[in-house]
Design a protein around this motif. Structure first.
Motif, PDB file in Angstrom:
ATOM      1  N   GLY A  66      39.916  28.459  38.316  1.00  0.00           N
ATOM      2  CA  GLY A  66      41.195  28.552  39.026  1.00  0.00           C
ATOM      3  C   GLY A  66      41.961  27.254  39.011  1.00  0.00           C
ATOM      4  O   GLY A  66      41.512  26.233  38.472  1.00  0.00           O
ATOM      5  N   PHE A  67      43.133  27.324  39.616  1.00  0.00           N
ATOM      6  CA  PHE A  67      44.057  26.186  39.617  1.00  0.00           C
ATOM      7  C   PHE A  67      44.937  26.240  40.856  1.00  0.00           C
ATOM      8  O   PHE A  67      45.257  27.331  41.332  1.00  0.00           O
ATOM      9  N   ALA A  68      45.337  25.086  41.382  1.00  0.00           N
ATOM     10  CA  ALA A  68      46.371  25.069  42.429  1.00  0.00           C
ATOM     11  C   ALA A  68      47.377  23.971  42.143  1.00  0.00           C
ATOM     12  O   ALA A  68      47.011  22.865  41.733  1.00  0.00           O
ATOM     13  N   GLY A  69      48.646  24.298  42.351  1.00  0.00           N
ATOM     14  CA  GLY A  69      49.730  23.330  42.168  1.00  0.00           C
ATOM     15  C   GLY A  69      50.308  22.976  43.526  1.00  0.00           C
ATOM     16  O   GLY A  69      50.368  23.819  44.432  1.00  0.00           O
ATOM     17  N   GLY A  70      50.731  21.735  43.692  1.00  0.00           N
ATOM     18  CA  GLY A  70      51.331  21.274  44.946  1.00  0.00           C
ATOM     19  C   GLY A  70      52.850  21.446  44.884  1.00  0.00           C
ATOM     20  O   GLY A  70      53.513  20.803  44.075  1.00  0.00           O
TER      21      GLY A  70
ATOM     22  N   VAL B  61      50.127  16.750  40.169  1.00  0.00           N
ATOM     23  CA  VAL B  61      50.957  17.887  40.566  1.00  0.00           C
ATOM     24  C   VAL B  61      50.088  19.134  40.763  1.00  0.00           C
ATOM     25  O   VAL B  61      50.456  20.050  41.488  1.00  0.00           O
ATOM     26  N   GLY B  62      48.930  19.129  40.130  1.00  0.00           N
ATOM     27  CA  GLY B  62      48.043  20.270  40.324  1.00  0.00           C
ATOM     28  C   GLY B  62      46.703  19.999  39.679  1.00  0.00           C
ATOM     29  O   GLY B  62      46.556  19.069  38.885  1.00  0.00           O
ATOM     30  N   GLY B  63      45.718  20.798  40.061  1.00  0.00           N
ATOM     31  CA  GLY B  63      44.397  20.611  39.482  1.00  0.00           C
ATOM     32  C   GLY B  63      43.560  21.861  39.632  1.00  0.00           C
ATOM     33  O   GLY B  63      43.870  22.736  40.442  1.00  0.00           O
TER      34      GLY B  63
ATOM     35  N   GLY C 172      54.328  11.988  48.967  1.00  0.00           N
ATOM     36  CA  GLY C 172      53.660  13.066  48.227  1.00  0.00           C
ATOM     37  C   GLY C 172      52.368  13.556  48.872  1.00  0.00           C
ATOM     38  O   GLY C 172      51.651  14.357  48.300  1.00  0.00           O
ATOM     39  N   ARG C 173      52.038  13.023  50.022  1.00  0.00           N
ATOM     40  CA  ARG C 173      50.783  13.406  50.688  1.00  0.00           C
ATOM     41  C   ARG C 173      51.108  13.801  52.121  1.00  0.00           C
ATOM     42  O   ARG C 173      51.543  12.967  52.908  1.00  0.00           O
ATOM     43  N   TYR C 174      50.937  15.064  52.440  1.00  0.00           N
ATOM     44  CA  TYR C 174      51.336  15.561  53.752  1.00  0.00           C
ATOM     45  C   TYR C 174      50.164  16.230  54.459  1.00  0.00           C
ATOM     46  O   TYR C 174      49.163  16.549  53.840  1.00  0.00           O
TER      47      TYR C 174
HETATM   48  P1  HAM Z   1      43.381  19.986  44.843  1.00  0.00           P
HETATM   49  O1  HAM Z   1      43.413  19.062  43.664  1.00  0.00           O
HETATM   50  O2  HAM Z   1      42.684  19.516  46.049  1.00  0.00           O
HETATM   51  O3  HAM Z   1      42.758  21.343  44.331  1.00  0.00           O
HETATM   52  O4  HAM Z   1      44.868  20.363  45.255  1.00  0.00           O
HETATM   53  C1  HAM Z   1      45.762  20.905  44.309  1.00  0.00           C
HETATM   54  C2  HAM Z   1      47.128  20.277  44.454  1.00  0.00           C
HETATM   55  O5  HAM Z   1      47.627  20.432  45.790  1.00  0.00           O
HETATM   56  C3  HAM Z   1      47.166  18.774  44.229  1.00  0.00           C
HETATM   57  O6  HAM Z   1      47.191  18.469  42.849  1.00  0.00           O
HETATM   58  C4  HAM Z   1      48.459  18.394  44.930  1.00  0.00           C
HETATM   59  O7  HAM Z   1      49.579  18.643  44.103  1.00  0.00           O
HETATM   60  C5  HAM Z   1      48.494  19.359  46.093  1.00  0.00           C
HETATM   61  N1  HAM Z   1      48.026  18.642  47.293  1.00  0.00           N
HETATM   62  C6  HAM Z   1      46.759  18.446  47.698  1.00  0.00           C
HETATM   63  N2  HAM Z   1      46.722  17.742  48.852  1.00  0.00           N
HETATM   64  C7  HAM Z   1      48.005  17.486  49.190  1.00  0.00           C
HETATM   65  C8  HAM Z   1      48.653  16.809  50.284  1.00  0.00           C
HETATM   66  N3  HAM Z   1      47.944  16.263  51.279  1.00  0.00           N
HETATM   67  N4  HAM Z   1      50.008  16.753  50.291  1.00  0.00           N
HETATM   68  C9  HAM Z   1      50.729  17.317  49.303  1.00  0.00           C
HETATM   69  N5  HAM Z   1      50.193  17.976  48.253  1.00  0.00           N
HETATM   70  C10 HAM Z   1      48.851  18.053  48.193  1.00  0.00           C
HETATM   71  C11 HAM Z   1      42.557  22.437  45.106  1.00  0.00           C
HETATM   72  O8  HAM Z   1      43.061  22.608  46.183  1.00  0.00           O
HETATM   73  C12 HAM Z   1      41.717  23.515  44.442  1.00  0.00           C
HETATM   74  N6  HAM Z   1      41.564  24.621  45.387  1.00  0.00           N
HETATM   75  C13 HAM Z   1      42.336  23.973  43.142  1.00  0.00           C
HETATM   76  C14 HAM Z   1      41.573  25.091  42.504  1.00  0.00           C
HETATM   77  C15 HAM Z   1      41.877  26.416  42.515  1.00  0.00           C
HETATM   78  N7  HAM Z   1      40.416  24.976  41.860  1.00  0.00           N
HETATM   79  C16 HAM Z   1      40.001  26.179  41.483  1.00  0.00           C
HETATM   80  N8  HAM Z   1      40.863  27.057  41.878  1.00  0.00           N
END
Ligand code: HAM
Length: 447
Positions: free
Chosen positions: A311-315, A289-291, A127-129
């Motif tokens: 904002g929010f981002a989902g993986g 799954v997202g945050g 789950g971490r790439y």
């Molecule tokens: P983040 O929690 O760093 O937030 O990443 C959001 C999602 O991206 C994580 O919950 C996860 O599902 C996915 N993700 C992160 N790193 C990896 C990884 N190495 N491999 C696979 N999936 C990954 C943000 O990126 C913020 N920009 C969210 C946000 C938007 N806040 C405000 N607006």
């Protein structure tokens, strides 16, 4: 050199055809839900001035300290001269675009969404790439708890569309204003004076550089110590508390289940007030799954006027994993409808046109126009799992007919050649044809 075997770089993967169906399904839901709520799409560049991420996300975060892919714009790469970085996320780049294009002049809030690859030089594990995909939603320019609630609702609807919402739990917290955090961090540092030795090395580092991150440490010793540490809630301003309570009321009104989690802090420094994450119900915080959350100070850090945002981002890889675990099936758009088999030079010539006419009608068609025997062509039709086969041999060419075979039923019939296309359309159903209307739409635009 002949036995040299190239592979994808560590932590990356090909999105193979079978997974494209999940990708497409997720992107469709994101686009649909985002457009319904008035979001418009933006594609920031894949690499940006690295200072955007360093300043925006924070010098002492794991993302910037350990995971940023710094790249050089120069021909001869020079380690000291890496001006750029591959985007580890979308938020900082989108806020840079908001400032760069003067989007504060637009009606507020400006709602933008993005989908695409992001890069973090993390230690690869499940789950971490190092290259992964995010969908991202941003609401910039206004501050009100109803915006936070509506943003969460859009993401919740996406998870519902994908049929994974009941595997997830929404964790939510308010981390106050920067003054609240400063006061709390001081109290936390005071609390740990004399106890540093009981912290693992990594958390000792956090205590110095980013003490708030101690709260979501996975280390048991740290968690035991934290049980008697001051609580963040004692340091929250009235305004923050009220904002949070109103947001929770709105979520309840919208029927979105949540867990208040006073220990939830995020790994990026730009947050203030609301923070939230969707956790896997069975494994908890690991592999969220997202945050997302509120980042009312970020645009100012990037050179703009003080402007609130949430904002929010989902993986996407993690979402696909959940869909597969939940047994969610997605439509297979790659299904072959018709396989065209032929024998003899005349038949082959006619089949060239037939294949192209079938395709023009929106029927997924594969033709074996090589020189293989009829038997091996039929074997190929089986391998392609085509629904029907049209077979044109020397005899059929002569008497103007064609053989249509239903591959599943194993039955075949001989029909007049010109009936082939209408009959296939009737069997497949008009609504299942894969038609492409771009020309009509362009025509309308020109009028
Ligand atoms: P983040 O929690 O760093 O937030 O990443 C959001 C999602 O991206 C994580 O919950 C996860 O599902 C996915 N993700 C992160 N790193 C990896 C990884 N190495 N491999 C696979 N999936 C990954 C943000 O990126 C913020 N920009 C969210 C946000 C938007 N806040 C405000 N607006």
């Amino acid at each position: 050199m002949s036995n040299l075997m190239f592979r994808t770089p560590k932590g990356t993967h090909d999105v193979l055809p079978d997974d494209q169906q999940y990708m497409t399904y997720i992107k469709k839901s994101v686009r649909h839900r985002a457009r319904q709520a008035g979001y418009r799409r933006i594609d920031p560049p894949i690499f940006e001035d690295r200072r955007i991420f360093e300043r925006g996300i924070g010098e002492h975060t794991d993302i910037v300290e350990k995971e940023l892919f710094r790249v050089s714009g120069k021909k001869e790469s020079d380690a000291n001269d890496t001006e750029f970085a591959l985007r580890p996320e979308f938020t900082a780049g989108i806020c840079r675009a908001y400032v760069e294009y003067g989007m504060q002049q637009l009606p507020q809030p400006v709602e933008l969404y993005a989908i695409g690859p992001c890069f973090r030089h993390d230690r690869p594990q499940k789950g971490r790439y190092r290259q992964f995909h995010q969908f991202d939603l941003e609401v910039i320019g206004l501050k009100d708890p109803s915006l936070d609630a509506q943003l969460i609702q859009v993401t919740w609807n996406i998870f519902k569309d994908l049929r994974i919402s009941d595997r997830l739990s929404l964790q939510i917290n308010n981390i106050g204003t920067s003054e609240n955090r400063k006061a709390y961090i001081e109290a936390l540092k005071d609390f740990f004076i004399g106890k540093e030795g009981r912290l693992p090395e990594e958390d000792r580092g956090r205590l110095l550089a980013n003490p708030l991150r101690l709260l979501d440490s996975k280390n048991e010793d740290t968690q035991i110590l934290l049980k008697t540490a001051p609580l963040f809630t004692q340091f929250l301003s009235e305004e923050s508390k009220q904002f949070h309570d109103t947001l929770l009321e709105y979520l309840t009104e919208l029927g979105i289940p949540f867990n208040e989690n006073p220990r939830l802090v995020r790994g990026l420094d730009y947050y203030g007030q609301t923070v939230f994450e969707f956790w896997d119900q069975s494994t908890g915080s690991q592999n969220a799954v997202g945050g997302g959350g509120r980042y009312d100070g970020l645009i100012e850090i990037l050179g703009g006027k003080p402007t609130p945002g949430v904002g929010f981002a989902g993986g996407i890889e993690r979402m696909i994993w959940h869909m597969k675990e939940a047994g969610v099936r997605v439509p297979n758009k790659d299904q072959v409808d018709v396989f065209v088999a032929q024998l003899g030079p005349e038949a082959k010539k006619k089949c060239l046109t037939l294949v192209s006419q079938l395709r023009e009608k929106g029927i997924h068609t594969v033709g074996a126009l090589g020189e293989a025997s009829l038997k091996s062509q039929m074997r190929l039709a089986d391998k392609f799992q085509s629904r029907y086969t049209l077979l044109l041999g020397k005899l059929e060419v002569k008497d103007g007919t064609i053989i249509l075979k239903d591959m599943q039923a194993g039955k075949q019939k001989q029909i007049p050649y010109e009936q082939a296309i209408p009959e296939v359309i009737r069997l497949l159903g008009e609504k299942n044809l894969d038609t492409y209307e771009i020309r009509d739409q362009m025509g309308q635009m020109e009028e």
